[in-house]
Design a protein around this motif. Sequence first.
Motif, PDB file in Angstrom:
ATOM      1  N   MET A   1       3.167   1.510 -14.212  1.00 61.45           N
ATOM      2  CA  MET A   1       2.325   0.642 -13.404  1.00 61.45           C
ATOM      3  C   MET A   1       1.900   1.377 -12.139  1.00 61.45           C
ATOM      4  O   MET A   1       2.659   2.170 -11.598  1.00 61.45           O
ATOM      5  CB  MET A   1       3.079  -0.638 -13.025  1.00 61.45           C
ATOM      6  N   PHE A   2       0.679   1.104 -11.661  1.00 66.81           N
ATOM      7  CA  PHE A   2       0.197   1.670 -10.410  1.00 66.81           C
ATOM      8  C   PHE A   2      -0.716   0.656  -9.735  1.00 66.81           C
ATOM      9  O   PHE A   2      -1.129  -0.338 -10.351  1.00 66.81           O
ATOM     10  CB  PHE A   2      -0.547   2.995 -10.657  1.00 66.81           C
ATOM     11  N   ILE A   3      -1.027   0.888  -8.471  1.00 68.76           N
ATOM     12  CA  ILE A   3      -1.892  -0.014  -7.717  1.00 68.76           C
ATOM     13  C   ILE A   3      -3.286   0.594  -7.611  1.00 68.76           C
ATOM     14  O   ILE A   3      -3.443   1.763  -7.252  1.00 68.76           O
ATOM     15  CB  ILE A   3      -1.324  -0.263  -6.310  1.00 68.76           C
ATOM     16  N   ILE A   4      -4.298  -0.195  -7.929  1.00 67.68           N
ATOM     17  CA  ILE A   4      -5.686   0.262  -7.868  1.00 67.68           C
ATOM     18  C   ILE A   4      -6.071   0.511  -6.410  1.00 67.68           C
ATOM     19  O   ILE A   4      -5.681  -0.240  -5.507  1.00 67.68           O
ATOM     20  CB  ILE A   4      -6.619  -0.800  -8.479  1.00 67.68           C
ATOM     21  N   LYS A   5      -6.854   1.552  -6.178  1.00 76.05           N
ATOM     22  CA  LYS A   5      -7.202   1.938  -4.808  1.00 76.05           C
ATOM     23  C   LYS A   5      -7.914   0.825  -4.042  1.00 76.05           C
ATOM     24  O   LYS A   5      -7.788   0.738  -2.816  1.00 76.05           O
ATOM     25  CB  LYS A   5      -8.083   3.195  -4.828  1.00 76.05           C
ATOM     26  N   ASP A   6      -8.641  -0.050  -4.755  1.00 73.39           N
ATOM     27  CA  ASP A   6      -9.351  -1.143  -4.085  1.00 73.39           C
ATOM     28  C   ASP A   6      -8.389  -2.126  -3.430  1.00 73.39           C
ATOM     29  O   ASP A   6      -8.792  -2.918  -2.568  1.00 73.39           O
ATOM     30  CB  ASP A   6     -10.248  -1.882  -5.084  1.00 73.39           C
ATOM     31  N   GLY A   7      -7.123  -2.106  -3.842  1.00 76.95           N
ATOM     32  CA  GLY A   7      -6.166  -3.044  -3.291  1.00 76.95           C
ATOM     33  C   GLY A   7      -5.504  -2.582  -2.008  1.00 76.95           C
ATOM     34  O   GLY A   7      -4.965  -3.407  -1.245  1.00 76.95           O
ATOM     35  N   TYR A   8      -5.554  -1.291  -1.721  1.00 76.61           N
ATOM     36  CA  TYR A   8      -4.853  -0.771  -0.546  1.00 76.61           C
ATOM     37  C   TYR A   8      -5.324  -1.367   0.778  1.00 76.61           C
ATOM     38  O   TYR A   8      -4.485  -1.656   1.645  1.00 76.61           O
ATOM     39  CB  TYR A   8      -4.951   0.758  -0.514  1.00 76.61           C
ATOM     40  N   PRO A   9      -6.632  -1.572   1.006  1.00 77.46           N
ATOM     41  CA  PRO A   9      -7.035  -2.198   2.278  1.00 77.46           C
ATOM     42  C   PRO A   9      -6.400  -3.570   2.487  1.00 77.46           C
ATOM     43  O   PRO A   9      -5.970  -3.903   3.601  1.00 77.46           O
ATOM     44  CB  PRO A   9      -8.560  -2.292   2.147  1.00 77.46           C
ATOM     45  N   PHE A  10      -6.339  -4.383   1.417  1.00 76.67           N
ATOM     46  CA  PHE A  10      -5.730  -5.711   1.523  1.00 76.67           C
ATOM     47  C   PHE A  10      -4.244  -5.594   1.866  1.00 76.67           C
ATOM     48  O   PHE A  10      -3.739  -6.321   2.728  1.00 76.67           O
ATOM     49  CB  PHE A  10      -5.896  -6.468   0.201  1.00 76.67           C
ATOM     50  N   ILE A  11      -3.553  -4.691   1.181  1.00 76.59           N
ATOM     51  CA  ILE A  11      -2.111  -4.537   1.381  1.00 76.59           C
ATOM     52  C   ILE A  11      -1.804  -4.017   2.776  1.00 76.59           C
ATOM     53  O   ILE A  11      -0.915  -4.527   3.472  1.00 76.59           O
ATOM     54  CB  ILE A  11      -1.529  -3.583   0.317  1.00 76.59           C
ATOM     55  N   ILE A  12      -2.555  -3.000   3.214  1.00 77.50           N
ATOM     56  CA  ILE A  12      -2.309  -2.402   4.534  1.00 77.50           C
ATOM     57  C   ILE A  12      -2.551  -3.401   5.654  1.00 77.50           C
ATOM     58  O   ILE A  12      -1.760  -3.510   6.606  1.00 77.50           O
ATOM     59  CB  ILE A  12      -3.187  -1.143   4.716  1.00 77.50           C
ATOM     60  N   VAL A  13      -3.648  -4.172   5.560  1.00 79.21           N
ATOM     61  CA  VAL A  13      -3.951  -5.176   6.586  1.00 79.21           C
ATOM     62  C   VAL A  13      -2.827  -6.202   6.677  1.00 79.21           C
ATOM     63  O   VAL A  13      -2.397  -6.593   7.772  1.00 79.21           O
ATOM     64  CB  VAL A  13      -5.290  -5.872   6.287  1.00 79.21           C
ATOM     65  N   CYS A  14      -2.319  -6.639   5.521  1.00 75.06           N
ATOM     66  CA  CYS A  14      -1.239  -7.630   5.515  1.00 75.06           C
ATOM     67  C   CYS A  14       0.055  -7.054   6.095  1.00 75.06           C
ATOM     68  O   CYS A  14       0.798  -7.753   6.795  1.00 75.06           O
ATOM     69  CB  CYS A  14      -1.000  -8.139   4.096  1.00 75.06           C
ATOM     70  N   LEU A  15       0.327  -5.793   5.801  1.00 69.51           N
ATOM     71  CA  LEU A  15       1.538  -5.162   6.348  1.00 69.51           C
ATOM     72  C   LEU A  15       1.441  -4.994   7.861  1.00 69.51           C
ATOM     73  O   LEU A  15       2.432  -5.182   8.587  1.00 69.51           O
ATOM     74  CB  LEU A  15       1.785  -3.813   5.675  1.00 69.51           C
ATOM     75  N   ILE A  16       0.255  -4.641   8.349  1.00 67.94           N
ATOM     76  CA  ILE A  16       0.045  -4.536   9.796  1.00 67.94           C
ATOM     77  C   ILE A  16       0.223  -5.905  10.452  1.00 67.94           C
ATOM     78  O   ILE A  16       0.857  -6.049  11.497  1.00 67.94           O
ATOM     79  CB  ILE A  16      -1.344  -3.955  10.108  1.00 67.94           C
ATOM     80  N   ALA A  17      -0.362  -6.928   9.787  1.00 72.77           N
ATOM     81  CA  ALA A  17      -0.224  -8.293  10.302  1.00 72.77           C
ATOM     82  C   ALA A  17       1.243  -8.720  10.313  1.00 72.77           C
ATOM     83  O   ALA A  17       1.690  -9.405  11.233  1.00 72.77           O
ATOM     84  CB  ALA A  17      -1.047  -9.250   9.450  1.00 72.77           C
TER      85      ALA A  17
END
Length: 210
Positions: A1-17
């Motif tokens: 399993m891997f994470i699609i590159k399009d998902g990284y902005p969503f994940i990073i923003v949530c982690l920063i939040a």
Amino acid sequence: MFIIKDGYPFIIVCLIATAIVYYFFGAAWAVIPLVLAIYFAYFFRDFHRSMPYDPNILYSPADGTVMGIEEIFDDEYLNEPALKLTIFLSVFNVHTNRSPLDGEIKYQRYTCGQFVPAYEKSASFENERHAIGIDNGKMRFLVIQVAGLLARRIVSWVTVGHQLKQGETYGMIKFGSSTELIVPRNVEITVKKGQTVVGGVTVVGRIKAE
């Protein structure tokens, strides 16, 4: 399993939040953006899938549930009587789309539209959609990504002239949607309404011998 590159902005923003909320309001409130980050990582997951190549079968273009199988006349690409297979993708399904068979993209069309629920029959005509027509020299078929109530962006990583391999990932729909596969009448549909299918794994059609 891997994470699609399009998902990284969503994940990073949530982690920063999560970090900001934790710093100012404490761990209890930080759980909310953290859960969202985990969900985005789950939603944008994909798998390396390698199935046996067979030019006489069509693999499912998406993960999901078969919503319908019907006879139509396709005037968008095939210009002949055809069969349409509709697959509904819930927010819990893998949302990448794969080519059922190999071939060259000869047709591409993006259509703006509304965002009614993807399981509604009218979604095929009213919603935002992206269609690609593929030709491998022996047959032509059409794959259509249809946006849903939550899906507000269709992503495509290919264009006209691109050579797709059977099972190759070519795009995705974000947050709930449906995928349509339109094939000539010489294809025997091998799945039934209500059946769960897996993109690039489940055989959904077989080319009839002439």
